[in-house]
Scaffold this motif. Structure first.
Motif, PDB file in Angstrom:
ATOM      1  N   GLU A 164       0.804  -1.228   0.000  1.00 47.42           N
ATOM      2  CA  GLU A 164       0.000   0.000   0.000  1.00 47.42           C
ATOM      3  C   GLU A 164       0.833   1.272   0.000  1.00 47.42           C
ATOM      4  O   GLU A 164       0.335   2.346  -0.331  1.00 47.42           O
ATOM      5  CB  GLU A 164      -0.914   0.000   1.225  1.00 47.42           C
ATOM      6  N   ARG A 165       2.104   1.168   0.398  1.00 50.22           N
ATOM      7  CA  ARG A 165       2.927   2.369   0.508  1.00 50.22           C
ATOM      8  C   ARG A 165       4.374   2.039   0.141  1.00 50.22           C
ATOM      9  O   ARG A 165       4.876   0.979   0.450  1.00 50.22           O
ATOM     10  CB  ARG A 165       2.865   2.906   1.927  1.00 50.22           C
ATOM     11  N   VAL A 166       5.012   3.004  -0.524  1.00 49.48           N
ATOM     12  CA  VAL A 166       6.433   2.896  -0.851  1.00 49.48           C
ATOM     13  C   VAL A 166       7.109   4.167  -0.360  1.00 49.48           C
ATOM     14  O   VAL A 166       6.618   5.265  -0.612  1.00 49.48           O
ATOM     15  CB  VAL A 166       6.665   2.728  -2.373  1.00 49.48           C
ATOM     16  N   THR A 167       8.202   4.006   0.367  1.00 46.40           N
ATOM     17  CA  THR A 167       8.994   5.161   0.799  1.00 46.40           C
ATOM     18  C   THR A 167      10.422   4.987   0.293  1.00 46.40           C
ATOM     19  O   THR A 167      10.857   3.875   0.011  1.00 46.40           O
ATOM     20  CB  THR A 167       9.007   5.332   2.340  1.00 46.40           C
ATOM     21  N   ALA A 168      11.128   6.105   0.197  1.00 46.84           N
ATOM     22  CA  ALA A 168      12.523   6.105  -0.243  1.00 46.84           C
ATOM     23  C   ALA A 168      13.361   6.726   0.866  1.00 46.84           C
ATOM     24  O   ALA A 168      13.477   7.951   0.940  1.00 46.84           O
ATOM     25  CB  ALA A 168      12.671   6.877  -1.545  1.00 46.84           C
ATOM     26  N   PRO A 169      13.946   5.899   1.741  1.00 48.52           N
ATOM     27  CA  PRO A 169      14.701   6.421   2.889  1.00 48.52           C
ATOM     28  C   PRO A 169      15.929   7.245   2.547  1.00 48.52           C
ATOM     29  O   PRO A 169      16.430   7.962   3.390  1.00 48.52           O
ATOM     30  CB  PRO A 169      15.109   5.157   3.659  1.00 48.52           C
ATOM     31  N   ASP A 197      21.194   3.231   0.686  1.00 48.74           N
ATOM     32  CA  ASP A 197      21.133   1.797   0.982  1.00 48.74           C
ATOM     33  C   ASP A 197      21.241   1.500   2.475  1.00 48.74           C
ATOM     34  O   ASP A 197      20.578   0.593   2.975  1.00 48.74           O
ATOM     35  CB  ASP A 197      22.224   1.056   0.215  1.00 48.74           C
ATOM     36  N   VAL A 198      22.065   2.248   3.188  1.00 45.74           N
ATOM     37  CA  VAL A 198      22.214   2.026   4.628  1.00 45.74           C
ATOM     38  C   VAL A 198      20.885   2.300   5.333  1.00 45.74           C
ATOM     39  O   VAL A 198      20.444   1.511   6.182  1.00 45.74           O
ATOM     40  CB  VAL A 198      23.351   2.905   5.205  1.00 45.74           C
ATOM     41  N   ALA A 199      20.225   3.383   4.960  1.00 46.87           N
ATOM     42  CA  ALA A 199      18.933   3.713   5.573  1.00 46.87           C
ATOM     43  C   ALA A 199      17.880   2.655   5.243  1.00 46.87           C
ATOM     44  O   ALA A 199      17.050   2.310   6.094  1.00 46.87           O
ATOM     45  CB  ALA A 199      18.468   5.090   5.107  1.00 46.87           C
ATOM     46  N   VAL A 200      17.900   2.118   4.022  1.00 49.17           N
ATOM     47  CA  VAL A 200      16.954   1.067   3.642  1.00 49.17           C
ATOM     48  C   VAL A 200      17.155  -0.157   4.531  1.00 49.17           C
ATOM     49  O   VAL A 200      16.206  -0.709   5.092  1.00 49.17           O
ATOM     50  CB  VAL A 200      17.098   0.683   2.146  1.00 49.17           C
ATOM     51  N   ARG A 230      11.865  -3.430  13.968  1.00 54.17           N
ATOM     52  CA  ARG A 230      10.699  -4.259  14.317  1.00 54.17           C
ATOM     53  C   ARG A 230       9.408  -3.670  13.741  1.00 54.17           C
ATOM     54  O   ARG A 230       8.428  -4.372  13.564  1.00 54.17           O
ATOM     55  CB  ARG A 230      10.569  -4.402  15.824  1.00 54.17           C
ATOM     56  N   ALA A 231       9.401  -2.378  13.440  1.00 52.76           N
ATOM     57  CA  ALA A 231       8.208  -1.713  12.919  1.00 52.76           C
ATOM     58  C   ALA A 231       8.011  -1.952  11.412  1.00 52.76           C
ATOM     59  O   ALA A 231       6.948  -1.653  10.880  1.00 52.76           O
ATOM     60  CB  ALA A 231       8.288  -0.215  13.197  1.00 52.76           C
ATOM     61  N   PHE A 232       9.017  -2.492  10.746  1.00 54.65           N
ATOM     62  CA  PHE A 232       8.926  -2.710   9.300  1.00 54.65           C
ATOM     63  C   PHE A 232       7.896  -3.798   9.001  1.00 54.65           C
ATOM     64  O   PHE A 232       7.967  -4.898   9.522  1.00 54.65           O
ATOM     65  CB  PHE A 232      10.290  -3.101   8.736  1.00 54.65           C
ATOM     66  N   GLN A 233       6.927  -3.468   8.160  1.00 50.07           N
ATOM     67  CA  GLN A 233       5.877  -4.407   7.752  1.00 50.07           C
ATOM     68  C   GLN A 233       5.985  -4.611   6.238  1.00 50.07           C
ATOM     69  O   GLN A 233       5.388  -3.869   5.465  1.00 50.07           O
ATOM     70  CB  GLN A 233       4.499  -3.867   8.110  1.00 50.07           C
ATOM     71  N   PRO A 234       6.725  -5.636   5.796  1.00 50.88           N
ATOM     72  CA  PRO A 234       6.955  -5.816   4.360  1.00 50.88           C
ATOM     73  C   PRO A 234       5.687  -6.109   3.558  1.00 50.88           C
ATOM     74  O   PRO A 234       5.681  -5.925   2.347  1.00 50.88           O
ATOM     75  CB  PRO A 234       7.935  -6.991   4.297  1.00 50.88           C
ATOM     76  N   ASP A 235       4.612  -6.535   4.217  1.00 54.04           N
ATOM     77  CA  ASP A 235       3.360  -6.783   3.506  1.00 54.04           C
ATOM     78  C   ASP A 235       2.596  -5.506   3.206  1.00 54.04           C
ATOM     79  O   ASP A 235       1.666  -5.504   2.408  1.00 54.04           O
ATOM     80  CB  ASP A 235       2.477  -7.750   4.293  1.00 54.04           C
ATOM     81  N   ARG A 236       3.005  -4.388   3.828  1.00 51.76           N
ATOM     82  CA  ARG A 236       2.306  -3.113   3.624  1.00 51.76           C
ATOM     83  C   ARG A 236       3.202  -2.016   3.062  1.00 51.76           C
ATOM     84  O   ARG A 236       2.701  -1.045   2.517  1.00 51.76           O
ATOM     85  CB  ARG A 236       1.713  -2.653   4.952  1.00 51.76           C
TER      86      ARG A 236
END
Length: 181
Positions: A27-32, A35-38, A45-51
């Motif tokens: 549902e969402r794409v961000t650009a941190p 590569d280190v930030a990604v 723990r807050a990263f939800q790869p399904d969303r």
């Protein structure tokens, strides 16, 4: 986190609970930013790869409301070609959990579309609302010039072979010898 999936003798194969499929929509794409930030965001723990997908290119960033109900159907699955049919009520962002490489190209309904590196190593594509055919094709960098050079070399070899054969026959006729059959 894991559950046994199959066992044979002493060997057990485990399944990861809640694992995503090989193709899914977020549902969402961000650009941190880099590569280190990604990687740092992916380890959170807050990263939800399904969303959420994390993109290297800010052009992929945004909200994709059609992803929640996006239907994805595999049409073709080869080592250098992948084809999916998608259907979504709104714009969606489809992630294919296969490795990203600069040689991959994407098309939606036969028209070139940007292919993004997401989650550090996989591919993602923005898909408009509606039914669409998403195709990805791999062509190694330098492939076209290498094919052209190979074909040119074959032509040179064939011409050279024909010239040598003609010269050999001409020498044979001048010396009065009969060619062997």
């Amino acid at each position: 986190l894991f559950r046994p999936g199959a066992a044979r003798g002493d060997e057990v194969v485990y399944r990861l609970r809640g694992a995503l499929g090989r193709a899914y929509a977020v549902e969402r794409v961000t650009a941190p930013g880099n590569d280190v930030a990604v990687v740092e965001r992916m380890l959170s723990r807050a990263f939800q790869p399904d969303r959420l997908a994390l993109a290297a290119d800010p052009a992929a960033a945004g909200a994709y409301p059609g992803s929640a109900g996006c239907a994805i159907r595999w049409v073709e699955d080869g080592p250098d070609r992948v084809t999916l049919d998608t259907e979504a009520a709104g714009p969606a962002f489809v992630v294919v959990a296969d490795s990203y490489d600069s040689g991959w190209r994407a098309e939606i309904d036969g028209r070139a579309t940007p292919l993004y590196r997401v989650n550090q190593l996989v591919r993602g594509v923005q898909v408009p609302a509606g039914r669409h055919r998403l195709s990805m094709r791999y062509e190694p960098p330098g492939w076209r010039p290498a094919v052209a050079a190979t074909r040119a070399a074959w032509v040179v070899w064939m011409v050279l072979g024909a010239v040598l054969l003609a010269a050999s026959r001409a020498r044979g006729r001048r010396s009065g010898a009969t060619p062997a059959r």
